[in-house]
Scaffold this active site. Structure first.
Site, PDB file in Angstrom:
ATOM      1  N   CYS A  65       0.840  -1.204   0.000  1.00  0.00           N
ATOM      2  CA  CYS A  65       0.000   0.000   0.000  1.00  0.00           C
ATOM      3  C   CYS A  65       0.874   1.252   0.000  1.00  0.00           C
ATOM      4  O   CYS A  65       1.369   1.665   1.057  1.00  0.00           O
ATOM      5  CB  CYS A  65      -0.930   0.005   1.207  1.00  0.00           C
ATOM      6  SG  CYS A  65      -2.001   1.470   1.257  1.00  0.00           S
ATOM      7  N   CYS A 119      -0.337   4.127   2.387  1.00  0.00           N
ATOM      8  CA  CYS A 119      -0.129   3.937   3.824  1.00  0.00           C
ATOM      9  C   CYS A 119       1.348   4.026   4.195  1.00  0.00           C
ATOM     10  O   CYS A 119       1.722   4.732   5.138  1.00  0.00           O
ATOM     11  CB  CYS A 119      -0.672   2.572   4.255  1.00  0.00           C
ATOM     12  SG  CYS A 119      -2.432   2.349   3.968  1.00  0.00           S
ATOM     13  N   ASP A 120       2.175   3.282   3.480  1.00  0.00           N
ATOM     14  CA  ASP A 120       3.556   3.079   3.915  1.00  0.00           C
ATOM     15  C   ASP A 120       4.554   3.998   3.228  1.00  0.00           C
ATOM     16  O   ASP A 120       5.711   4.087   3.651  1.00  0.00           O
ATOM     17  CB  ASP A 120       3.959   1.623   3.670  1.00  0.00           C
ATOM     18  CG  ASP A 120       3.072   0.651   4.441  1.00  0.00           C
ATOM     19  OD1 ASP A 120       2.575   1.050   5.506  1.00  0.00           O
ATOM     20  OD2 ASP A 120       2.873  -0.486   3.981  1.00  0.00           O
TER      21      ASP A 120
END
Length: 521
Positions: free
Chosen positions: A345, A348-349
């Site tokens: 992701c 997200c990361d």
């Protein structure tokens, strides 16, 4: 810090506060502490019941605790809870003042009855759309139980901690100094891990349920649509899902859902859940299905859906809508370094790799979009595509090639992820020359499509060579009374709007099957 519009909205929310709240800040002379001071002053000004002091001595600066005035602030924010986390701050303020959470009474009692000391720490990024659910769940637990404490930590702000603990994916949760979990977790999942007797109690309760007319396995767009269409027929309907919302929860920008110009996955899932709850649908979330045992062809014997916790649900018909998951590269090192440099992701990361070198595997729309997104955060992006040409839309390719810190390598077959305690590179083979090359980097984002979640159906239903459930034009599987819909089936074009239509179709077909078969005693 906050503009006038946000202040007005915040003031309206804080009118629900009826008990005094105290915010205790731990600050230094840095610019981030100044930003936090401005934010907290803006918040405190919106309610006469909120007191702000700067007497905190927490080692993490800037940070602040929230709690009832005169009591212990067991909820702490290390970093500015803006972006997706601003809602977490508002809820912490309201719940600390006694505002009732939207949680079932038995869950509240389960939290309150937990024994032992629980010190949770959650590392987040402000761009992560999965992190707030984890933060809000743990905050609530800390507010309800005096034995629980929780700290949200912005990984981009406390990078030294992130590097020391080798955190390369968010959210990452620590409990009493030990890694507890990673990725999206709902309140029920967290409770199941800390309350060891919960699974057995849950299994007994589920097995005691009366038989359903339609039982939907899966809570994504297809499953939600199927349940709504079934419930509207006035028949007993249930949904059993590992995670309501499914893969859509991990999707950010959605711009092709007809009649809605733009939305985001979590928002769409919230709307789906709200719509499902308008009807008498028994939603059994956080349950993993182990096996589907079909009933008799004439309907006199009920089908069984067996869960991994030992429970068994019975139904006259079953609709499988289990969706799909990220496809893995299946090369040495991928599993070993998942969460230690291998990620799926970018939204997200991505912030955890600020200033570092990363690779994106996959040249379709998702891969190219990920590379474009990451290029604004990381030092350099290398995109590797297995085929001779990228498969992404032309407009995305044009944008990609315009970026100065992106390298595109075609005809590249990734063969290994390398590292020691975390990723330090990848190895790929040039498919034209058979030469092997190694790229030094710190992160790898895999974007090579999806795999159907059908492993538990092998031997029960006919599957294609890709693992998809084979269905006919009405959503009927190879077994009478068992239907399927969405990304787990052979229906082409894996799109949210198509999955919804297929779910509705499968539900109508299940109802047609019910009225044409006998009712078991």
């Amino acid at each position: 810090m906050l503009d006038a519009n946000i202040k007005t909205q915040l003031k309206a929310y804080l009118e629900r506060v009826t008990q005094p709240i105290e915010i205790v800040a731990s600050l230094d002379d840095g610019p981030k502490s100044q930003e936090m001071r401005e934010l907290l002053r803006d918040v405190a000004e919106q309610s006469a019941l909120i007191t702000l002091t700067e007497s905190g001595n927490d080692a993490r600066k800037p940070s602040f605790s929230v709690g009832p005035k005169g009591g212990e602030g067991r909820v702490r924010f290390a970093g500015l809870p803006m972006g997706h986390e601003f809602t977490s701050l508002i809820l912490a303020l309201l719940q600390s003042a006694g505002y009732p959470p939207k949680v079932e009474a038995d869950v509240i009692e389960q939290i309150k009855s937990l024994e032992g000391e629980f010190n949770f720490e959650t590392y987040i990024s402000l761009s992560c759309h999965n992190c707030p659910d984890v933060v809000q769940a743990l905050n609530l637990m800390a507010i309800l139980n005096p034995n629980i404490r929780h700290t949200m930590i912005d990984g981009a702000l406390f990078q030294k901690e992130v590097e020391e603990r080798q955190i390369m994916a968010v959210p990452t949760v620590y409990l009493n100094g030990q890694e507890f979990g990673q990725g999206r977790m709902e309140l029920g999942e967290i409770l199941a891990k800390v309350d060891t007797g919960a699974a057995a109690r849950d299994a007994r309760k589920l097995s005691d349920k009366a038989a359903f007319d339609v039982l939907v396995v899966g809570g994504g767009p297809a499953g939600a649509a199927a349940a709504i269409y079934a419930a509207r027929k006035g028949i007993r309907t249930g949904i059993v899902a590992e995670r309501f919302g499914g893969q859509v929860m991990d999707t950010m920008a959605i711009e092709n859902f007809i009649s809605v110009k733009y939305t985001e996955g979590p928002k769409l899932v919230a709307s789906l859940e709200e719509h499902v709850k308008e009807y008498e649908v028994d939603v059994m979330n956080l349950q993993r299905v182990a096996k589907v045992v079909p009933g008799s062809e004439d309907g006199t014997t009920l089908a069984e859906v067996q869960l991994e916790n030992g429970a068994t649900l019975k139904s006259r018909t079953v609709i499988v809508a289990t969706g799909a998951r990220w496809r893995e590269m299946n090369v040495p090192g991928e599993k070993e370094f998942r969460g230690k440099g291998v990620a799926y992701c970018p939204h997200c990361d991505g912030p955890l790799f600020k200033g570092k070198r990363v690779a994106v595997i996959g040249g379709g729309n998702s891969g190219v979009e990920a590379a474009i997104d990451l290029a604004g955060v990381v030092a350099h992006v290398t995109l590797l595509e297995f085929a001779d040409e990228l498969r992404a839309d032309a407009v995305l390719q044009k944008k990609l090639y315009s970026l100065p810190n992106v390298t595109v390598i075609k005809s590249a077959q990734t063969t290994e992820v390398t590292g020691t305690d975390k990723v330090n590179g990848l190895v790929y083979k040039d498919r034209k020359t058979d030469e092997t090359h190694r790229i030094e980097l710190e992160g790898i984002f895999v974007q090579i499509g999806l795999l159907p979640n059908t492993d538990f159906l092998k031997g029960s239903l006919e599957l294609s060579r890709f693992g998809e459930i084979i269905v006919d034009a009405k959503g009927q599987t190879s077994v009478p009374g068992v239907f399927a819909a969405g990304d787990c089936t052979t229906v082409p074009y894996k799109q949210i709007i198509i999955a919804m239509g297929e779910g509705a179709k499968a539900s109508l077909s299940a109802f047609d099957h019910l009225i044409r078969t006998s009712t078991p005693a």
